[in-house]
Design a protein around this motif. Structure first.
Motif, short mmCIF file in Angstrom:
data_model
loop_
_atom_site.label_atom_id
_atom_site.label_comp_id
_atom_site.label_asym_id
_atom_site.label_seq_id
_atom_site.Cartn_x
_atom_site.Cartn_y
_atom_site.Cartn_z
N ASP A 43 0.84 -1.19 0.00
CA ASP A 43 0.00 0.00 0.00
C ASP A 43 0.88 1.24 0.00
N HIS A 44 0.29 2.42 0.22
CA HIS A 44 1.07 3.66 0.11
C HIS A 44 2.08 3.81 1.23
N ARG A 45 1.94 3.03 2.30
CA ARG A 45 2.93 3.04 3.38
C ARG A 45 4.01 1.99 3.16
N TRP A 46 3.91 1.21 2.11
CA TRP A 46 4.76 0.06 1.83
C TRP A 46 4.49 -1.09 2.78
N ASP A 47 3.32 -1.07 3.46
CA ASP A 47 2.88 -2.26 4.17
C ASP A 47 2.60 -3.35 3.14
N PRO A 98 16.49 5.52 -3.66
CA PRO A 98 15.22 5.51 -4.40
C PRO A 98 14.01 5.30 -3.50
N MET A 99 14.13 4.45 -2.48
CA MET A 99 13.00 4.24 -1.57
C MET A 99 12.71 5.49 -0.75
N LEU A 100 13.77 6.20 -0.33
CA LEU A 100 13.56 7.46 0.40
C LEU A 100 12.87 8.49 -0.49
N ALA A 101 13.19 8.49 -1.77
CA ALA A 101 12.54 9.43 -2.69
C ALA A 101 11.05 9.12 -2.80
N HIS A 102 10.70 7.85 -2.89
CA HIS A 102 9.29 7.48 -2.95
C HIS A 102 8.59 7.78 -1.62
N PHE A 103 9.31 7.59 -0.53
CA PHE A 103 8.74 7.92 0.77
C PHE A 103 8.46 9.42 0.87
N ALA A 104 9.40 10.24 0.42
CA ALA A 104 9.19 11.69 0.46
C ALA A 104 7.96 12.09 -0.35
N ALA A 105 7.77 11.45 -1.51
CA ALA A 105 6.59 11.74 -2.33
C ALA A 105 5.32 11.30 -1.62
N ALA A 106 5.36 10.16 -0.93
CA ALA A 106 4.18 9.69 -0.19
C ALA A 106 3.84 10.63 0.95
N VAL A 107 4.85 11.16 1.62
CA VAL A 107 4.60 12.11 2.71
C VAL A 107 3.94 13.37 2.17
N HIS A 114 -0.70 8.24 9.80
CA HIS A 114 0.02 7.87 11.02
C HIS A 114 1.18 6.92 10.73
N GLY A 115 0.98 6.00 9.79
CA GLY A 115 2.05 5.06 9.47
C GLY A 115 3.25 5.76 8.88
N LEU A 116 3.02 6.68 7.96
CA LEU A 116 4.12 7.43 7.37
C LEU A 116 4.81 8.32 8.39
N GLN A 117 4.01 8.92 9.27
CA GLN A 117 4.60 9.77 10.31
C GLN A 117 5.47 8.95 11.25
N MET A 129 20.40 7.91 8.71
CA MET A 129 19.25 7.94 7.82
C MET A 129 18.66 9.35 7.72
N ASP A 130 18.68 10.09 8.82
CA ASP A 130 18.16 11.46 8.81
C ASP A 130 18.99 12.34 7.89
N ALA A 131 20.31 12.20 7.96
CA ALA A 131 21.18 12.98 7.07
C ALA A 131 20.96 12.61 5.62
N ALA A 132 20.77 11.31 5.37
CA ALA A 132 20.52 10.86 4.00
C ALA A 132 19.21 11.44 3.47
N TYR A 133 18.19 11.45 4.33
CA TYR A 133 16.86 11.92 3.91
C TYR A 133 16.85 13.43 3.68
N ARG A 134 17.43 14.19 4.60
CA ARG A 134 17.33 15.65 4.53
C ARG A 134 18.37 16.28 3.63
N HIS A 135 19.53 15.67 3.54
CA HIS A 135 20.62 16.30 2.79
C HIS A 135 21.09 15.45 1.60
N GLY A 136 21.31 14.17 1.83
CA GLY A 136 21.82 13.31 0.77
C GLY A 136 20.84 13.12 -0.37
N LEU A 137 19.55 12.94 -0.03
CA LEU A 137 18.55 12.65 -1.06
C LEU A 137 18.42 13.77 -2.09
N PRO A 138 18.24 15.03 -1.68
CA PRO A 138 18.13 16.11 -2.70
C PRO A 138 19.38 16.19 -3.58
#
Length: 225
Positions: A43-47, A98-107, A114-117, A129-138
């Motif tokens: 699903d959209h949460r990757w469940d 790539p998964m973080l990019a899809h997660f960012a789009a889902a957010v 609640h699941g995404l949050q 992971m936080d550094a990858a999401y906020r800085h590495g991904l862009p």
């Protein structure tokens, strides 16, 4: 049998309210079981809603984890399971980003889910992971282009426990309209048979030119000959 959460289940999870939708998913589970390659519906949460035996086989060697098993939530598995890199080769560049990019789009689309949050909070609590999401991904998206985040058609490195399969797979997105309308996505990892070693080439001279030529053809670009 199609399974979820690490083992067989009589019904898909999460189960839609509509009896017709439930019946469709039961039949779709039978279809998934007939597929040779690892295939999963999320699903959209990757469940994980459905997955086949080949998917279970691919990840059979990963250890237990309280929140990041591949049969529960595939995104969490990629991001947080310590064994993910033992199956998903080149883990950071080919799978994590790539998964973080899809997660960012889902957010962006489902910001109050609640699941995404919950996943977002876990990312924030992991410094790497936080550094990858906020800085590495862009930075990564700017470097490789937006096409690199797409799953459908991507060829990605994979370490299958069965040696007959090679070191890459092609991800194929094949979501029929009914699944799409339910908010689900299906992905199949099309495996490639491992290349067999080339037969020995008869030596053509004492210097072994024939053998070196065969080696060159298998590993060195012709332009470097």
């Amino acid at each position: 049998m199609a399974y979820q959460a690490g083992g067989p289940r009589p019904q898909p999870r999460p189960v839609p309210d509509s009896l017709e939708a439930q019946a469709y998913l039961q039949d779709y589970a039978a279809l998934l079981d007939a597929v040779t390659f690892p295939s999963v519906v999320v699903d959209h949460r990757w469940d994980v809603v459905l997955a086949n035996d080949a998917f279970e086989t691919l990840f059979r060697a990963v250890g237990p984890h309280p929140t990041a098993m591949p049969g529960d939530n595939f995104l969490r598995f990629v991001l947080f399971h310590p064994d993910a890199a033992t199956v998903l080769a080149e883990h950071e560049s080919s799978w994590c980003l790539p998964m973080l990019a899809h997660f960012a789009a889902a957010v962006e689309r489902h910001g109050h889910d609640h699941g995404l949050q919950s996943i977002l909070r876990d990312i924030a609590q992991d410094p790497i992971m936080d550094a990858a999401y906020r800085h590495g991904l862009p930075h990564w998206i700017r470097s490789v282009g937006s096409h690199a985040v797409e799953h459908d058609g991507a060829v990605r490195p994979l370490l299958h426990p069965d040696p007959r399969w090679g070191s890459t797979c092609r991800i194929v997105g094949e979501t029929p309209k009914t699944l799409h309308d339910m908010g689900y996505t299906r992905l199949t990892l099309v495996l490639r048979e491992a290349r067999r070693p080339a037969p020995a080439t008869r030596r053509t001279s004492r210097t072994g030119r024939g053998r070196r030529a065969a080696s060159h053809l298998s590993v060195v670009p012709a332009t470097e000959a």
